[in-house]
Structure formats: structure tokens, C-alpha cells
Scaffold this motif. Structure first.
Motif, PDB file in Angstrom:
ATOM      1  N   ASN A 160       0.842  -1.180   0.000  1.00  0.00           N
ATOM      2  CA  ASN A 160       0.000   0.000   0.000  1.00  0.00           C
ATOM      3  C   ASN A 160       0.886   1.241   0.000  1.00  0.00           C
ATOM      4  O   ASN A 160       2.099   1.152   0.156  1.00  0.00           O
ATOM      5  CB  ASN A 160      -0.913   0.004   1.230  1.00  0.00           C
ATOM      6  CG  ASN A 160      -1.929  -1.127   1.200  1.00  0.00           C
ATOM      7  OD1 ASN A 160      -2.682  -1.264   0.251  1.00  0.00           O
ATOM      8  ND2 ASN A 160      -1.944  -1.944   2.233  1.00  0.00           N
TER       9      ASN A 160
ATOM     10  N   GLY B 201       2.444   4.946  -1.545  1.00  0.00           N
ATOM     11  CA  GLY B 201       2.953   5.411  -2.822  1.00  0.00           C
ATOM     12  C   GLY B 201       4.065   6.418  -2.649  1.00  0.00           C
ATOM     13  O   GLY B 201       4.632   6.549  -1.564  1.00  0.00           O
TER      14      GLY B 201
ATOM     15  N   SER C  92       0.609   5.805  -6.587  1.00  0.00           N
ATOM     16  CA  SER C  92       0.596   4.628  -5.724  1.00  0.00           C
ATOM     17  C   SER C  92       1.609   3.647  -6.267  1.00  0.00           C
ATOM     18  O   SER C  92       1.953   3.666  -7.451  1.00  0.00           O
ATOM     19  CB  SER C  92      -0.806   4.003  -5.705  1.00  0.00           C
ATOM     20  OG  SER C  92      -1.137   3.515  -6.986  1.00  0.00           O
TER      21      SER C  92
ATOM     22  N   GLU D 114       0.545   7.199   2.153  1.00  0.00           N
ATOM     23  CA  GLU D 114       0.355   8.103   1.028  1.00  0.00           C
ATOM     24  C   GLU D 114       0.414   9.523   1.577  1.00  0.00           C
ATOM     25  O   GLU D 114      -0.460   9.938   2.340  1.00  0.00           O
ATOM     26  CB  GLU D 114      -0.975   7.832   0.323  1.00  0.00           C
ATOM     27  CG  GLU D 114      -1.015   6.478  -0.370  1.00  0.00           C
ATOM     28  CD  GLU D 114      -2.282   6.266  -1.177  1.00  0.00           C
ATOM     29  OE1 GLU D 114      -3.050   7.245  -1.325  1.00  0.00           O
ATOM     30  OE2 GLU D 114      -2.497   5.142  -1.642  1.00  0.00           O
TER      31      GLU D 114
END
Length: 341
Positions: free
Chosen positions: A195, A197, A231, A290
Motif C-alpha cells: 500500500n 505510494g 501509488s 500516502e
């Protein structure tokens, strides 16, 4: 306009020099080997031979005399293995050496300085709870460098600390830092990504942003730059498509699994006696996030052009030789995402 680019013969430095020349600057670069650099830089570039780590302050001041602007694109990143204590190594290479240059620049007519830093410095501001400077010697050195640059610049010149993210583009014949990642994408049937990015930018736009930072800012500041935020799975899909693989699916790796793989990497480094600027056991909590970085502000201020990252990704793929060694790269897959700016 005369601009000295320290680190102008490196990957990013070469793109910076291109942007400076295109804008009409007279450019000088510092190089340990004038003969080697003469084969790598345009003929119009003035090559100054010298070792940055061995030049004292008077010699640095003399070297910079006559220049109007300074770009500092030297230093080491987390891929360089420390010699001795990791924290001492990175602080010496990224903070003290840079400090000597900037203190010398204060005795010249230089009006603007650009220092290439790391996006990790921005992440540290956004998420102090991660304690990045406490756990990662490399990140600690970049944060300290950023603070030092702003302090040294006061009353002497305008300093822009550009926080450089993950950079893609033409390596101009130099080895690509993304060789392992591109090979993983080329040779692995089922791609897996964590998960989170990364902020991404083209090498050309690093050059353009540097050019903008030599004139636009009126006060010293830290400036995160980038074309977009990707991502990890989107990055892999784009790289796969540009490698000729269509309709590739990317499976998301659970955070706990990725964190476990990073801890295994940390243990492996300790077992073989390798030191690192990043603590792999804590990379999972960083790379699976993120980060919401304001890129529009720097794009407007520095006017660094088209934010389309695809041509840079294509150039990155083209820069990596196709060795067709699928098995080797597949075994290394869990560690591809540790590469950082």
C-alpha cells in the motif's frame, strides 16, 4: 548569468546543466577528473578540477568568485553504504561539506543558491510522530542539512532547498537506480506492491525547477517539488505497460507482510555486517503511507513545466538493459520498494 553547478556531472546534475544552458547561463562544474567529465558535459561547460572534500574554505571562495548563482547537487543518498558510524558518515557528507561550501559562498557575489535535498525532509515535517530523524541516519542528515542551509543563508543570499522525490528519466548513459525495479516488472508474471505510494518527478523537471529556483524565490525556503503522486501499484502498472506487458494486474500486499519483509531485510544487513542510512525494520511504516504533498505551489512558483510522468517512466525503462534474468530478479522482489530519493 554565470552559474556554478557542484555535482553537475551526476545524474540530476546533467539535467540541471542542460536546463541552465538552454536558458542562456554560462555554466561551470566541479569534477574530480577533468578528462573524464570533458567526455560527459557539453563543450561550452567550464570544468573545474578538484575534490570537494579536500578543498578548504579559501579555495572554495576562490573557485566560486565570478559566479552569480550556485547549485549544490552533491552529497550522498541512502544507497551509499556508510564508512564507519552511519550517522557520522551522512552528517559529514551531507551537512558539513555543504556547510563549508555555503560559508565560502558568503564571501562572493553569489545571490541565489539551490541545494538538492530529499523529499524525506518534507515527510518529516508532515509526520513528526514517525520520528524519522531518530531512526534513519540518512533522513536525519537531510533534515539537518535543510536547517543548516536556511541558517547560513540569512543576510547573504537566497537559498532554495529543493526536496527531491523519486526521480525518473534518461540516465544519459549512467547506471539507473531503478534497474532492480524495472527488471522485476519485466520478468515477474504476478506483480505485488505494498500500500502507499511516492511523489514522482522527471529528471528534466528537476532541472527546470532548479532553474526556476535560481531566480523566482525572494526568501530562503524549503520547497518540495514533484510532478505527481503515484501509488506503488500504479507505478508498477505503468512500468509494465511501458515494458511491453499489457493488462498487468498488481496484487496489494498487506501492510503486516510488507513490514515483516522489511524487518527480514534489516536482519540480513546486520548478519552480513552492512550498515545503511535507512532502518529497514521501520521502512514499512514509511513506504506504505500516502503523503499529501502540495505540489501545485512549487509548480507555480518555479514554473517547471509539463507534469506528465509517463515519458520519464518510459525513459527509465529504456535506460535499463534487458538481461532476461527473471529468476534472479524475482527472488529480490520484496526489497524493490526500499529504493528512495
Amino acid at each position: 548569468m554565470k552559474t556554478l553547478a557542484i555535482g553537475g556531472t551526476g545524474f540530476l546534475g546533467a539535467h540541471i546543466v542542460d536546463s541552465l544552458l538552454a536558458a542562456g547561463h554560462s555554466v561551470g562544474v566541479l569534477s574530480r577528473s577533468k578528462a573524464r567529465s570533458a567526455r560527459e558535459v557539453p563543450e561550452s561547460v567550464d570544468i573545474i578540477e578538484g575534490d570537494l572534500g579536500l578543498l578548504d574554505r579559501p579555495s572554495l571562495t576562490e573557485m566560486m568568485s565570478g559566479y552569480d548563482k550556485l547549485v549544490y547537487a552533491a552529497g550522498v543518498d541512502e544507497r551509499v553504504r556508510p564508512d564507519g558510524d552511519a550517522r557520522e558518515f551522512y552528517f559529514r557528507e551531507n551537512v558539513e561539506t555543504c556547510r563549508n561550501v555555503l560559508l565560502a559562498a558568503r564571501d562572493t557575489e553569489i545571490s541565489h543558491v539551490v541545494v538538492l535535498n530529499s523529499i524525506f525532509t518534507c515527510f518529516n515535517r508532515l509526520h513528526p510522530e514517525l520520528k524519522l530523524t531518530q531512526h534513519h541516519p540518512y533522513i536525519a542528515s537531510r533534515v539537518a542539512q535543510s536547517e543548516m542551509v536556511i541558517e547560513v543563508s540569512r543576510g547573504h543570499f537566497v537559498a532554495s532547498v529543493l526536496e527531491i522525490p523519486w526521480v525518473f528519466g534518461d540516465t544519459k548513459g549512467k547506471p539507473s537506480q531503478w534497474s532492480a525495479l524495472v527488471s522485476y516488472v519485466r520478468y515477474t508474471r504476478r506483480l505485488v506492491a505494498p500500500n502507499g505510494g511516492a511523489v514522482a518527478i522527471s529528471a528534466k523537471n528537476v532541472g527546470r525547477a532548479t532553474l526556476g529556483a535560481l531566480s523566482a524565490p525572494r526568501v530562503s525556503a524549503r520547497i518540495p517539488i514533484g510532478d505527481c503522486q503515484l501509488s506503488w501499484d500504479d507505478m508498477l502498472r505503468q512500468l509494465a505497460k511501458l515494458s511491453g506487458k499489457n493488462d498487468v494486474s498488481v496484487m496489494r500486499m498487506p501492510d503486516s507482510v510488507f513490514a515483516g519483509l522489511m524487518r527480514m531485510g534489516s536482519v540480513t544487513l546486520r548478519l552480513i555486517g552492512e550498515k545503511s542510512g535507512l532502518d529497514f525494520s521501520r521502512l514499512g511504516e514509511l513506504l506504505t503511507r500516502e503523503f499529501d504533498v502540495d505540489l501545485a505551489a512549487s509548480q507555480k512558483l518555479l514554473d517547471y513545466g509539463d507534469p506528465d510522468i509517463e515519458p520519464a517512466l518510459a525513459a527509465t525503462v529504456a535506460s535499463v538493459p534487458d538481461y532476461r534474468r527473471a529468476a534472479t530478479w524475482s527472488r529480490l522482489a520484496p526489497f524493490k520498494f526500499a529504493a528512495a530519493a
